[in-house]
Enzyme design. Sequence first.
Site, PDB file in Angstrom:
ATOM      1  N   HIS A 104      -4.150 -13.415  11.406  1.00 25.89           N
ATOM      2  CA  HIS A 104      -3.541 -13.200  10.087  1.00 25.89           C
ATOM      3  C   HIS A 104      -3.776 -11.799   9.534  1.00 25.89           C
ATOM      4  O   HIS A 104      -2.891 -11.222   8.916  1.00 25.89           O
ATOM      5  CB  HIS A 104      -4.138 -14.243   9.136  1.00 25.89           C
ATOM      6  N   ARG A 130     -12.812 -18.376   4.431  1.00 23.72           N
ATOM      7  CA  ARG A 130     -11.801 -18.569   5.466  1.00 23.72           C
ATOM      8  C   ARG A 130     -12.369 -18.636   6.883  1.00 23.72           C
ATOM      9  O   ARG A 130     -11.902 -19.403   7.721  1.00 23.72           O
ATOM     10  CB  ARG A 130     -10.818 -17.411   5.352  1.00 23.72           C
ATOM     11  N   ARG A 133     -12.527 -11.100   5.085  1.00 21.84           N
ATOM     12  CA  ARG A 133     -11.885 -10.790   3.798  1.00 21.84           C
ATOM     13  C   ARG A 133     -11.835 -12.008   2.887  1.00 21.84           C
ATOM     14  O   ARG A 133     -11.463 -13.109   3.323  1.00 21.84           O
ATOM     15  CB  ARG A 133     -10.468 -10.296   4.047  1.00 21.84           C
ATOM     16  N   ALA A 158       0.840  -1.205   0.000  1.00 22.92           N
ATOM     17  CA  ALA A 158       0.000   0.000   0.000  1.00 22.92           C
ATOM     18  C   ALA A 158       0.871   1.250   0.000  1.00 22.92           C
ATOM     19  O   ALA A 158       0.622   2.192  -0.772  1.00 22.92           O
ATOM     20  CB  ALA A 158      -0.915  -0.001   1.226  1.00 22.92           C
ATOM     21  N   SER A 180       3.325  -7.507   3.304  1.00 20.02           N
ATOM     22  CA  SER A 180       3.252  -7.645   1.840  1.00 20.02           C
ATOM     23  C   SER A 180       4.358  -8.562   1.314  1.00 20.02           C
ATOM     24  O   SER A 180       4.131  -9.392   0.433  1.00 20.02           O
ATOM     25  CB  SER A 180       3.415  -6.275   1.178  1.00 20.02           C
ATOM     26  N   GLY A 200      -0.061 -16.626  -1.575  1.00 24.68           N
ATOM     27  CA  GLY A 200      -1.052 -17.095  -2.560  1.00 24.68           C
ATOM     28  C   GLY A 200      -1.076 -16.256  -3.817  1.00 24.68           C
ATOM     29  O   GLY A 200      -1.029 -16.762  -4.933  1.00 24.68           O
ATOM     30  N   HIS A 221      -6.196 -17.141   9.904  1.00 18.32           N
ATOM     31  CA  HIS A 221      -5.937 -17.978   8.720  1.00 18.32           C
ATOM     32  C   HIS A 221      -6.023 -19.439   9.160  1.00 18.32           C
ATOM     33  O   HIS A 221      -5.458 -19.806  10.197  1.00 18.32           O
ATOM     34  CB  HIS A 221      -4.558 -17.675   8.150  1.00 18.32           C
ATOM     35  N   SER A 281      -6.409  -8.590  -0.444  1.00 20.19           N
ATOM     36  CA  SER A 281      -5.800  -7.445   0.242  1.00 20.19           C
ATOM     37  C   SER A 281      -4.664  -6.819  -0.546  1.00 20.19           C
ATOM     38  O   SER A 281      -4.493  -5.599  -0.505  1.00 20.19           O
ATOM     39  CB  SER A 281      -5.362  -7.806   1.658  1.00 20.19           C
ATOM     40  N   GLU A 316      -8.475 -20.004  -4.397  1.00 18.03           N
ATOM     41  CA  GLU A 316      -8.452 -19.982  -2.924  1.00 18.03           C
ATOM     42  C   GLU A 316      -9.880 -19.945  -2.411  1.00 18.03           C
ATOM     43  O   GLU A 316     -10.837 -19.791  -3.187  1.00 18.03           O
ATOM     44  CB  GLU A 316      -7.639 -18.774  -2.426  1.00 18.03           C
ATOM     45  N   LYS A 331       9.555   1.782   9.556  1.00 17.84           N
ATOM     46  CA  LYS A 331      10.232   1.537  10.833  1.00 17.84           C
ATOM     47  C   LYS A 331      11.257   0.399  10.748  1.00 17.84           C
ATOM     48  O   LYS A 331      12.028   0.193  11.668  1.00 17.84           O
ATOM     49  CB  LYS A 331       9.220   1.272  11.951  1.00 17.84           C
ATOM     50  N   GLU A 362      -3.894  -2.482   4.710  1.00 19.75           N
ATOM     51  CA  GLU A 362      -4.493  -3.245   5.818  1.00 19.75           C
ATOM     52  C   GLU A 362      -4.900  -2.348   6.991  1.00 19.75           C
ATOM     53  O   GLU A 362      -5.833  -2.666   7.739  1.00 19.75           O
ATOM     54  CB  GLU A 362      -3.506  -4.332   6.278  1.00 19.75           C
TER      55      GLU A 362
END
Length: 523
Positions: free
Chosen positions: A337, A276, A372, A16, A43, A48, A230, A377, A113, A35, A361
């Site tokens: 997750h 999920r 989600r 992002a 990321s 997947g 997850h 994402s 998925e 940081k 996120e």
Amino acid sequence: MQVLNFDTIVIGSGLAGLAAAYHASKHGTVAILSKSQLDTSNSYYAQGGIAGAITDEDSPELHYHDTVVAGRGLCEKEAVQLLVTEGRDRILELIELGMQFDKKDGEYVLGLEGGHSKRRILHAGGDATGKALTCFLLQIVKEQPTISSFEYTAATKLLIDEGQCTGVQAIDFISGKSMIVTAKASILATGGLSRLFSRTTNPHTATGDGIALAYDAGAELADMEFIQFHPSALSLKDKDAFLISEAVRGEGAWLLNTNGERFMKEVHPLAELAPRDIVAFSIYRQMQKLKSPHIYLSMKHMDPEKTKTRFSTIYNKLKEYGYDMTTDLLPIAPAAHYMVGGIKTDLNGETNISGLFACGEVASTGVMGANRLASNSLLECLVFGKRASEQAAKRKAATHQQIIQGGLSNDPKNEQAFLQIKNKIADLMSDKVGIVRNGKQLQETIIELEAMSKQLPSKTTDYNELKTKQILQICLLITRSALLREESRGGHIREDYQHESPDFRLHIIQQKNKEPLFIPIQT
Ligand code: FAD
Ligand code: SIN
């Protein structure tokens, strides 16, 4: 204290942040603060892939439908519409720029998925999509002369002047010095918070900093109770909960309980590929029923050579743990997750504070609903990273006088004490605010977290103390919201309210010094 000025500040260097910085760089100067190293982020570890309706057999309408079904009545439809249509454009744009997704015989190889009705997950390096994508964008970002990057530099406070965000205060871990960075717009892309739970797939960076900074500055937060667990993270005593991608199940892997039974067939028509939330909860129930700390993932019936090539990163990592994924049963259990809620934004990533934006996120755009859809994402990062940076570019320079505030220091001696309390809080969150919750335990947790908070001074100049306060604050926000939502929906499961309630088709909004608000779904 050093003071720097840019047109846009981007806080975070995951997908992002990189997407936002790249697009912002077309409109002016950009500072990226991260940081850690630039390539340490959730990321980077994505396995997947990225969902996108790019083939003729698929369509944004089908992708929209799957997203909304997984979101269990809490998705904001306009936001999902943007995700699936602009998402496809953003993927094609990346390909145009040179990003290489996996292909066979000239065609993209698409993964499957949970919750997807079509194969639509583009991946790279088999199961190393996050690494390939972030490294690709990082290279492009480094080539932009208008972007300056500050690694090992953590944002510690948002500067708010007359209701506007005018920049951030940060600490440079290398020099140990605080600094001020001012800008017309600040974009939070600090990622999730699953590291606040003891069993998590996330790297150490995912501690919810952006949530704490935004809340402290007066931003609205939405749906903090929704944490996605997850289903398939490795479960070995004293070892990290290493993720074994859902894409493995997309290629045919089975979930077996410790009696060797394929239980998901009884639960959902999509069996192992149900959304999920359903798979994670079903695994939890099997573990309870059979009093076992794990269930098994099995690929023994699949072509071993194909498994090794398609999932080479996972294969090699499991080898380090002493497992061969083509022949062994793999002990797995759910792990925290993904942060589904977050800083409430509009469709342009804008928060309720002028000059403050959020994407990825850390943001709650309304696309994820109560759960989600897998591999949505990374797509959200691309779509809303661009939208946020373009809206940010429209802002005029602030006309106020910047007030320079006192800085923080980072005494490494305090780090051990911080880690101890962080681990204690993570155990508490996993035990009582984990995959299944109940009112009594949520109340007990609130009391415990509040008691810990009271022991800390109201103001601090120590970085580790600030982090402790932030973590306690975030955990309180999650737990209070979980207590308020008296139903079970998506990733929020209450033993004492086992069904979805039409009265809770709403977002729970929290803001500092205000009572929580219940806002009905808008679209
Ligand atoms: P991140 O990528 O987490 O980046 C956050 C950045 O902010 C980091 O650089 C961090 O150092 C920085 N930061 C944090 N706090 C501060 C601070 N105070 N000051 C300065 N910098 C700060 N999603 C998919 O769609 N497909 C997948 O295949 C997939 N696989 C996944 C596999 C794993 C193991 C994990 C953990 C997640 C996966 N996800 C996947 C989810 C997805 O990776 C994340 O939701 C997404 O990458 C988040 O991107 P982001 O840029 O918002 O945050
Ligand atoms: C995975 O590969 O299973 C993770 C996908 C995701 O979190 O979207």
